[in-house]
Write a protein that holds these residues in place. Structure first.
Motif, PDB file in Angstrom:
ATOM      1  N   ALA A 280       3.057 -11.237  -4.706  1.00  0.00           N
ATOM      2  CA  ALA A 280       4.292 -11.108  -3.931  1.00  0.00           C
ATOM      3  C   ALA A 280       5.511 -11.245  -4.830  1.00  0.00           C
ATOM      4  N   GLY A 281       6.480 -10.382  -4.561  1.00  0.00           N
ATOM      5  CA  GLY A 281       7.736 -10.420  -5.295  1.00  0.00           C
ATOM      6  C   GLY A 281       8.778 -11.222  -4.540  1.00  0.00           C
ATOM      7  N   GLU A 282      10.012 -11.079  -4.988  1.00  0.00           N
ATOM      8  CA  GLU A 282      11.125 -11.767  -4.349  1.00  0.00           C
ATOM      9  C   GLU A 282      11.265 -11.273  -2.910  1.00  0.00           C
TER      10      GLU A 282
ATOM     11  N   CYS B 179      16.146  -7.087   2.637  1.00  0.00           N
ATOM     12  CA  CYS B 179      15.094  -7.253   3.646  1.00  0.00           C
ATOM     13  C   CYS B 179      14.035  -8.247   3.170  1.00  0.00           C
ATOM     14  N   ARG B 180      13.191  -8.656   4.088  1.00  0.00           N
ATOM     15  CA  ARG B 180      12.012  -9.468   3.778  1.00  0.00           C
ATOM     16  C   ARG B 180      10.804  -8.572   4.008  1.00  0.00           C
ATOM     17  N   ILE B 181       9.782  -8.725   3.173  1.00  0.00           N
ATOM     18  CA  ILE B 181       8.597  -7.893   3.255  1.00  0.00           C
ATOM     19  C   ILE B 181       7.382  -8.792   3.486  1.00  0.00           C
ATOM     20  N   TYR B 182       6.606  -8.471   4.517  1.00  0.00           N
ATOM     21  CA  TYR B 182       5.388  -9.204   4.837  1.00  0.00           C
ATOM     22  C   TYR B 182       4.217  -8.234   4.784  1.00  0.00           C
ATOM     23  N   ASN B 183       3.302  -8.464   3.854  1.00  0.00           N
ATOM     24  CA  ASN B 183       2.091  -7.666   3.721  1.00  0.00           C
ATOM     25  C   ASN B 183       0.949  -8.465   4.325  1.00  0.00           C
ATOM     26  N   ILE B 184       0.245  -7.872   5.293  1.00  0.00           N
ATOM     27  CA  ILE B 184      -0.801  -8.605   6.002  1.00  0.00           C
ATOM     28  C   ILE B 184      -2.091  -7.795   5.975  1.00  0.00           C
ATOM     29  N   ASP B 185      -3.187  -8.472   5.614  1.00  0.00           N
ATOM     30  CA  ASP B 185      -4.499  -7.840   5.627  1.00  0.00           C
ATOM     31  C   ASP B 185      -5.564  -8.938   5.627  1.00  0.00           C
ATOM     32  N   LEU B 186      -6.813  -8.516   5.667  1.00  0.00           N
ATOM     33  CA  LEU B 186      -7.938  -9.453   5.688  1.00  0.00           C
ATOM     34  C   LEU B 186      -7.938 -10.340   4.438  1.00  0.00           C
ATOM     35  N   PRO B 187      -8.486 -11.549   4.559  1.00  0.00           N
ATOM     36  CA  PRO B 187      -8.499 -12.458   3.410  1.00  0.00           C
ATOM     37  C   PRO B 187      -9.115 -11.856   2.140  1.00  0.00           C
TER      38      PRO B 187
END
Length: 145
Positions: free
Chosen positions: A129-131, A109-117
């Motif tokens: 971020a990892g692989e 899978c691909r993992i996208y972590n999203i949050d405020l700057p």
């Protein structure tokens, strides 16, 4: 060097759920284990003594269990989904310093972590971020992105 977290900042909002997961892991290891939370607490420069003083109380314990179980339930659902869709994208909106995506990683899978700057600056320093993983800074209230 420990990463400084300022009082009354956006980054401070990372501490309470992080502390809750670490507390739950310490108090109830048979129910929940988040070694990353305990390690991250050691890497930040933030006075958690007020949280520690309340850590034996019913409300603090309940809050820690609630945070831990929410993360555990979410991870269960993500793993189930990835069994049927192994190459799916896991999107962690408002990720803070949780490692749910990594704990569910199936190697495809691909993992996208999203949050405020401001939050992502801390995450990049402590959880780069990892692989197959990306940390993305975005304000989820700003619909222009």
């Amino acid at each position: 060097m420990r990463y400084p977290i300022e009082k009354n900042s956006i980054q401070e909002t990372l501490v309470i759920p992080l502390y809750g997961r670490a507390l739950c892991s310490r108090k109830f290891p048979h129910l929940f284990a988040d070694q990353t939370a305990a390690e991250l607490l050691e890497q930040i420069d933030y006075d958690v003594s007020a949280l520690e003083q309340r850590s034996g109380g019913l409300m603090q314990t309940f809050g820690a269990l609630e945070a831990a179980m929410r993360q555990s339930d979410l991870a269960f659902e993500v793993r189930e989904y990835l069994r049927a869709h192994p190459r799916a994208a896991v999107v962690n909106l408002g990720c803070g310093l949780d490692s749910t995506g990594r704990s569910c990683d199936n190697g495809q899978c691909r993992i996208y972590n999203i949050d405020l700057p401001d939050v992502m600056a801390v995450r990049e320093a402590l959880l780069p971020a990892g692989e197959r993983e990306e940390n993305l800074a975005a304000d989820l209230n700003d619909l222009s992105w």
